[in-house]
Design a protein around this motif. Structure first.
Motif, PDB file in Angstrom:
ATOM      1  N   GLY A 649       0.821  -1.212   0.000  1.00 24.56           N
ATOM      2  CA  GLY A 649       0.000   0.000   0.000  1.00 24.56           C
ATOM      3  C   GLY A 649       0.846   1.250   0.000  1.00 24.56           C
ATOM      4  N   ALA A 650       1.916   1.240   0.784  1.00 24.69           N
ATOM      5  CA  ALA A 650       2.809   2.405   0.843  1.00 24.69           C
ATOM      6  C   ALA A 650       3.455   2.662  -0.513  1.00 24.69           C
ATOM      7  CB  ALA A 650       3.880   2.182   1.910  1.00 24.69           C
ATOM      8  N   VAL A 651       3.910   1.608  -1.174  1.00 19.31           N
ATOM      9  CA  VAL A 651       4.576   1.778  -2.472  1.00 19.31           C
ATOM     10  C   VAL A 651       3.588   2.328  -3.503  1.00 19.31           C
ATOM     11  CG1 VAL A 651       5.621   0.530  -4.395  1.00 19.31           C
ATOM     12  CG2 VAL A 651       6.347   0.054  -2.053  1.00 19.31           C
ATOM     13  N   GLN A 652       2.367   1.799  -3.513  1.00 13.13           N
ATOM     14  CA  GLN A 652       1.396   2.323  -4.467  1.00 13.13           C
ATOM     15  C   GLN A 652       1.073   3.792  -4.165  1.00 13.13           C
ATOM     16  OE1 GLN A 652      -1.591  -0.939  -4.114  1.00 13.13           O
ATOM     17  NE2 GLN A 652      -1.240  -1.227  -6.302  1.00 13.13           N
ATOM     18  N   GLY A 653       1.002   4.131  -2.901  1.00  8.31           N
ATOM     19  CA  GLY A 653       0.747   5.520  -2.533  1.00  8.31           C
ATOM     20  C   GLY A 653       1.904   6.433  -2.899  1.00  8.31           C
ATOM     21  N   ILE A 654       3.116   5.942  -2.760  1.00 11.13           N
ATOM     22  CA  ILE A 654       4.289   6.739  -3.142  1.00 11.13           C
ATOM     23  C   ILE A 654       4.266   7.008  -4.655  1.00 11.13           C
ATOM     24  CG2 ILE A 654       6.815   6.661  -3.360  1.00 11.13           C
ATOM     25  CD1 ILE A 654       6.822   5.080  -0.673  1.00 11.13           C
ATOM     26  N   GLY A 655       3.938   5.976  -5.439  1.00 14.97           N
ATOM     27  CA  GLY A 655       3.837   6.172  -6.879  1.00 14.97           C
ATOM     28  C   GLY A 655       2.777   7.197  -7.243  1.00 14.97           C
ATOM     29  N   TRP A 656       1.635   7.111  -6.562  1.00 17.22           N
ATOM     30  CA  TRP A 656       0.534   8.060  -6.780  1.00 17.22           C
ATOM     31  C   TRP A 656       1.000   9.485  -6.452  1.00 17.22           C
ATOM     32  CZ3 TRP A 656      -4.932   6.463  -4.604  1.00 17.22           C
ATOM     33  CH2 TRP A 656      -5.915   7.325  -5.092  1.00 17.22           C
ATOM     34  N   ALA A 657       1.742   9.608  -5.364  1.00 18.67           N
ATOM     35  CA  ALA A 657       2.177  10.933  -4.921  1.00 18.67           C
ATOM     36  C   ALA A 657       3.193  11.549  -5.873  1.00 18.67           C
ATOM     37  CB  ALA A 657       2.770  10.836  -3.506  1.00 18.67           C
ATOM     38  N   LEU A 658       4.115  10.747  -6.367  1.00 19.95           N
ATOM     39  CA  LEU A 658       5.277  11.331  -7.049  1.00 19.95           C
ATOM     40  C   LEU A 658       5.211  11.303  -8.571  1.00 19.95           C
ATOM     41  CD1 LEU A 658       8.238  10.050  -4.819  1.00 19.95           C
ATOM     42  CD2 LEU A 658       7.193  12.329  -4.868  1.00 19.95           C
ATOM     43  N   ASN A 659       4.643  10.271  -9.172  1.00 19.52           N
ATOM     44  CA  ASN A 659       4.799  10.161 -10.623  1.00 19.52           C
ATOM     45  C   ASN A 659       3.577   9.721 -11.407  1.00 19.52           C
ATOM     46  OD1 ASN A 659       7.681  10.784 -11.228  1.00 19.52           O
ATOM     47  ND2 ASN A 659       8.018   9.149  -9.719  1.00 19.52           N
ATOM     48  N   GLU A 660       2.695   8.946 -10.823  1.00 18.17           N
ATOM     49  CA  GLU A 660       1.633   8.336 -11.623  1.00 18.17           C
ATOM     50  C   GLU A 660       0.518   9.341 -11.933  1.00 18.17           C
ATOM     51  OE1 GLU A 660       0.320   4.443 -10.295  1.00 18.17           O
ATOM     52  OE2 GLU A 660       2.141   4.251  -9.113  1.00 18.17           O
ATOM     53  N   GLU A 661       0.033   9.300 -13.171  1.00 17.10           N
ATOM     54  CA  GLU A 661      -1.089  10.148 -13.570  1.00 17.10           C
ATOM     55  C   GLU A 661      -1.602   9.735 -14.940  1.00 17.10           C
ATOM     56  OE1 GLU A 661      -0.170  14.263 -14.568  1.00 17.10           O
ATOM     57  OE2 GLU A 661       1.925  13.744 -14.828  1.00 17.10           O
ATOM     58  N   TYR A 662      -2.886   9.938 -15.160  1.00 18.41           N
ATOM     59  CA  TYR A 662      -3.481   9.806 -16.491  1.00 18.41           C
ATOM     60  C   TYR A 662      -3.313  11.157 -17.195  1.00 18.41           C
ATOM     61  CZ  TYR A 662      -5.800   5.236 -16.533  1.00 18.41           C
ATOM     62  OH  TYR A 662      -6.067   3.884 -16.582  1.00 18.41           O
ATOM     63  N   ILE A 663      -2.668  11.154 -18.362  1.00 19.86           N
ATOM     64  CA  ILE A 663      -2.432  12.389 -19.105  1.00 19.86           C
ATOM     65  C   ILE A 663      -3.314  12.381 -20.356  1.00 19.86           C
ATOM     66  CG2 ILE A 663      -0.726  13.788 -20.316  1.00 19.86           C
ATOM     67  CD1 ILE A 663       1.423  12.447 -18.557  1.00 19.86           C
ATOM     68  N   TYR A 664      -4.218  13.334 -20.428  1.00 18.40           N
ATOM     69  CA  TYR A 664      -5.115  13.431 -21.584  1.00 18.40           C
ATOM     70  C   TYR A 664      -4.705  14.588 -22.491  1.00 18.40           C
ATOM     71  CZ  TYR A 664      -8.371   9.943 -19.878  1.00 18.40           C
ATOM     72  OH  TYR A 664      -8.931   8.758 -19.485  1.00 18.40           O
ATOM     73  N   GLY A 665      -4.805  14.363 -23.816  1.00 21.56           N
ATOM     74  CA  GLY A 665      -4.542  15.412 -24.781  1.00 21.56           C
ATOM     75  C   GLY A 665      -5.777  16.274 -24.998  1.00 21.56           C
ATOM     76  N   GLU A 666      -5.608  17.319 -25.804  1.00 16.57           N
ATOM     77  CA  GLU A 666      -6.731  18.200 -26.109  1.00 16.57           C
ATOM     78  C   GLU A 666      -7.859  17.445 -26.811  1.00 16.57           C
ATOM     79  OE1 GLU A 666      -7.200  21.411 -25.327  1.00 16.57           O
ATOM     80  OE2 GLU A 666      -5.366  21.299 -24.115  1.00 16.57           O
ATOM     81  N   ASP A 667      -7.497  16.333 -27.485  1.00 17.87           N
ATOM     82  CA  ASP A 667      -8.507  15.546 -28.183  1.00 17.87           C
ATOM     83  C   ASP A 667      -9.237  14.563 -27.274  1.00 17.87           C
ATOM     84  OD1 ASP A 667      -6.453  13.803 -27.665  1.00 17.87           O
ATOM     85  OD2 ASP A 667      -6.057  13.261 -29.752  1.00 17.87           O
ATOM     86  N   GLY A 668      -8.920  14.608 -25.971  1.00 14.82           N
ATOM     87  CA  GLY A 668      -9.593  13.722 -25.035  1.00 14.82           C
ATOM     88  C   GLY A 668      -9.063  12.309 -25.042  1.00 14.82           C
ATOM     89  N   ARG A 669      -7.907  12.094 -25.686  1.00 17.24           N
ATOM     90  CA  ARG A 669      -7.330  10.756 -25.746  1.00 17.24           C
ATOM     91  C   ARG A 669      -6.209  10.614 -24.725  1.00 17.24           C
ATOM     92  NH1 ARG A 669      -7.010  10.098 -32.378  1.00 17.24           N
ATOM     93  NH2 ARG A 669      -9.263  10.175 -32.721  1.00 17.24           N
TER      94      ARG A 669
END
Length: 754
Positions: A649-669
């Motif tokens: 749980g800690a490792v997943q939370g660390i990833g969430w905090a520091l680097n993980e994200e969904y990146i969407y373009g202007e086209d919504g993709r």
């Protein structure tokens, strides 16, 4: 009424609390374990799904003629191949196959079954879809605006007064709290109010969704695949395909990670619909890109938090407003977020209001403590800032405001025996908390909470003719539950751990079992296992009484043997389980125990994390140099698994905090639908995660168990955020705290200062 046994209360347990080898370990490291993608059947076809390239589009027409005519194609399906369903399943049906509109990039619009993958891919290219592309919105704050593109033209917000009359993308409002926050803020000496934003993250399970299904002309059907709840899969698929529940048998494979992401259906009904049409078994295995684009990540969020305190550190009022997007369908975890927001504090005046928002993203799915990490990041950041404003130790500040047994929680109920104060005290006493920091380093601390629950559970125990024990449970093992079941049964019988084996039975073998989620399995399946063992022991005492010719009540059970209860019961040598089992044919037949229950009393859980982070001022790169997890487990049945849950749980939370994200373009993709661009932490990114188990027994379980799987992901965002904020001297309010974001913050601050 307390269910805690005398042995547990006295600390006299013999098997529970030990660390035997995991029963599935050898199979998994040798490749013998069978996962979803390993399932095969004679005549099996390959299934593939055609997905929308648009974030939002009306489907004007679908022409499957050319695909159906392709040699090797055995079935093509669209929404027309599914009939009417119960209203409660409408959103599920429209998510697994678009009906009229594609609501996000990756939304399924058609599917094929062919003799091999090459033909299936070729067939997808031959399906012609006429789209009318519509305006889209993927940002939660933009989606909540009244002029945002409407995802559903008929959606009226529930939970508002007066009732909504105009459609919007806000599906619901939830409010929790008590007291008068206005009065509380008037009593405050210091008030801090900030807005925090978090991006969506994926559970990141290694194994993509994979299912094999077979459905014959007689309506009999079977499914094999990876899931956190095969009874849920059975009931949902039966409802979506209009078949009797009794005609569908579902077998859960070993699972390569779930973390909440496999608590719903995606390809399972599609597999069955294809098989029904082709009259042959069909298997679909998602690609990694499909997993990112078409299965549920957690929500992105925007959260305002306001907290007022007196100069001596007493919280007078706390208020929060949460906006979570749950993808293109109602059902974000904002209600849980609002409930969990201030649960770590005893408050007289508190309010949390949550808004469930739709956006053109895949339907969100649960992710460990769903809804809690995002808002707790915001709350724990403001708590940290307030403690520093009055120059008070952050742990002392939390201790001053921590709830104890009997206090009313911020979401309503009064707490039973809880361990937050003991966990905070352990954190303060831990060597990590007082260790010196180096240059460009900061230390953060944060607390977290999760509810835990019990739910419906059913188990069987069979005694073999050699006296060994087989446990059948209906809850897929995603974190070592089979070892815990074996330990609890061994404790009850008074026999060695290696005399007991646990299996996950298919849906035809047991009554309904809720999904493996909410940190419930060790608690609830454990409870059912204990009761099943006690039923089997009762039967063995009865058989021993029959052999000895004495009343059943004159037989006791201890250390794996039936024994006369006293001198008046007669002078008989104790009978072992093997001896009783060997005579079963002469004393009434097979010996078994069974129990079914909808169990409550799961007991809430609290954790505290300490994080040290070093920031490179030239690049903005963050390095976690030390990390410690402390959490109340109630009673750790198998401490190594509990520690593993804390670390994971800690490792997943660390990833969430520091680097993980969904990146969407202007086209919504989605721009980063793969592990090369979606940056999850790996072993070389992290220090050893230190753990400390606190044990404040839960009175609702015979051995004091509390669930432990959810809480460890709740504090990391706050702990990392507070450490980074201390290291750079600026308050971080958004995740991920990636190098570009931190570098921009530090550069802007330097430019403003010059």
């Amino acid at each position: 009424m307390s269910r805690l046994t005398e042995k547990a209360r006295d600390g006299a347990l013999k098997q529970v609390g030990t660390r035997p080898l995991r029963p599935d370990g050898i199979d998994k490291v040798t490749g013998r374990a069978r996962f979803g993608a390993d399932a095969v059947a004679p005549g099996m076809l390959v299934g593939k799904i055609l997905r929308s390239p648009h974030a939002h589009a009306r489907i004007k027409a679908i022409d499957t003629t050319k695909a159906e005519a392709l040699s090797g194609v055995k079935a093509v399906i669209t929404a027309d191949d599914f009939g009417d369903v119960d209203e409660s399943l409408t959103d599920t049906l429209h998510n697994i196959m678009a009906h009229g509109k594609a609501l996000y990039e990756g939304h399924a619009v058609a599917a094929v079954a062919a003799v091999n993958m090459s033909v299936a891919r070729q067939a997808l290219k031959l399906i012609e879809v006429d789209y009318d592309v519509l305006p889209h919105v993927t940002d939660v704050e933009e989606a909540a605006q009244p002029d945002a593109p409407l995802i559903r033209e008929d959606l009226l917000t529930v939970g508002v007064n007066p009732p909504a009359t105009k459609p919007s993308n806000i599906s619901a409002r939830h409010e929790f709290g008590h007291g008068d926050v206005g009065k509380g803020f008037a009593e405050a000496d210091i008030i801090v109010e900030r807005t925090f934003r978090t991006e969506a993250t994926h559970q990141g399970y290694i194994e993509p969704h994979s299912w094999l299904g077979s459905m014959g002309p007689d309506g009999q059907a079977e499914l094999w695949g990876c899931t956190q709840g095969h009874y849920m899969v059975r009931d949902t698929c039966a409802g979506l395909l209009g078949i009797d529940v009794s005609k569908l048998r579902v077998t859960a494979s070993e699972i390569g990670g779930g973390f909440g992401g496999k608590t719903t259906v995606f390809v399972e009904p599609v597999v069955l619909a294809l098989s029904r049409k082709a009259n042959r078994p069909v298997k679909i295995t998602m690609s990694r890109e499909e997993v990112f684009k078409a299965t549920g990540p957690t929500s992105s969020s925007a959260n305002r938090v306001k907290i007022g305190i007196t100069k001596d550190g007493r919280i007078t009022a706390a208020d929060a407003e949460l906006f979570y997007q749950g993808g293109a369908f109602p059902g974000s975890p904002v209600e849980f977020g609002a409930m969990a927001a201030f649960a770590c504090y005893a408050l007289e005046n508190v309010r949390a209001v949550g808004w469930d928002v739709l956006a053109n993203r895949p339907k969100q799915a649960a992710y460990r403590a769903p809804g809690a990490p995002m808002i707790v990041f915001a709350v724990e950041s403001v708590i940290d800032e307030l403690a520093r404003r009055i120059d008070m130790d952050p742990v002392d500040f939390r201790l001053k405001n921590a709830p104890k047994e009997g206090d009313r929680s911020s979401y309503g109920p009064k707490f039973g025996p809880i361990g937050l104060i003991q966990t905070l005290e352990a954190a303060k006493a831990h060597p990590h908390y007082s260790a010196p920091l180096g240059p460009n380093q900061g230390r953060g601390i944060a607390a977290g909470f999760w509810f835990n629950f019990g739910g419906m559970t059913c188990s069987n125990i069979n005694i073999g003719n050699d006296g060994t024990v087989t446990i059948a449970v209906g809850t897929p093992d995603i974190g070592g539950s089979r070892a815990s079941m074996c330990l609890m049964a061994a404790e009850e019988f008074g026999i060695p751990y290696d005399r007991v084996k646990a299996i996950v039975a298919d849906t035809s073998a047991l009554g309904f079992n809720d999904v493996t989620d909410g940190s419930r399995v060790t608690f609830s399946s454990g409870y059912a296992t204990i009761q099943s063992a006690r039923a089997a022991i009762g039967e063995m005492c009865k058989r021993a009484a029959q052999i000895w010719g004495i009343p059943e009540e004159a037989v006791d059970w201890s250390d794996g043997h039936a024994r006369p209860s006293g001198p008046n019961a007669g002078d008989f040598e104790p009978l072992s389980m093997a001896e009783i089992a060997a005579s079963a044919a002469r004393t009434g037949g097979p010996i078994a125990g069974h129990h079914e229950v909808n169990v409550d009393g799961a007991g809430v859980s609290f954790g505290v994390h300490i994080a040290d982070v070093e920031i490179d001022p030239q690049t903005g790169r963050s390095t976690v140099t030390r990390y410690t997890v402390l959490q109340d487990a109630g009673k750790a049945i198998h401490p190594a698994y509990v520690e593993g849950q804390y670390q994971g749980g800690a490792v997943q939370g660390i990833g969430w905090a520091l680097n993980e994200e969904y990146i969407y373009g202007e086209d919504g993709r989605l721009q980063n639908a793969g592990f090369l661009d979606y940056r999850m932490p790996v072993a070389s990114d992290l220090p050893m995660i230190d753990t400390q188990i606190i044990e404040i027994p839960n009175e609702g379980h015979p051995y004091g168990v509390r669930g432990v799987g959810e809480t460890p992901i709740v504090p990391p965002l706050g702990a990392i955020g507070n450490a980074v904020s201390q290291a750079i001297g600026l308050r971080v309010t958004e995740t991920p705290m990636s190098p570009p974001r931190l570098l921009a913050m530090m550069s802007s601050y330097r430019e403003a200062a010059e």
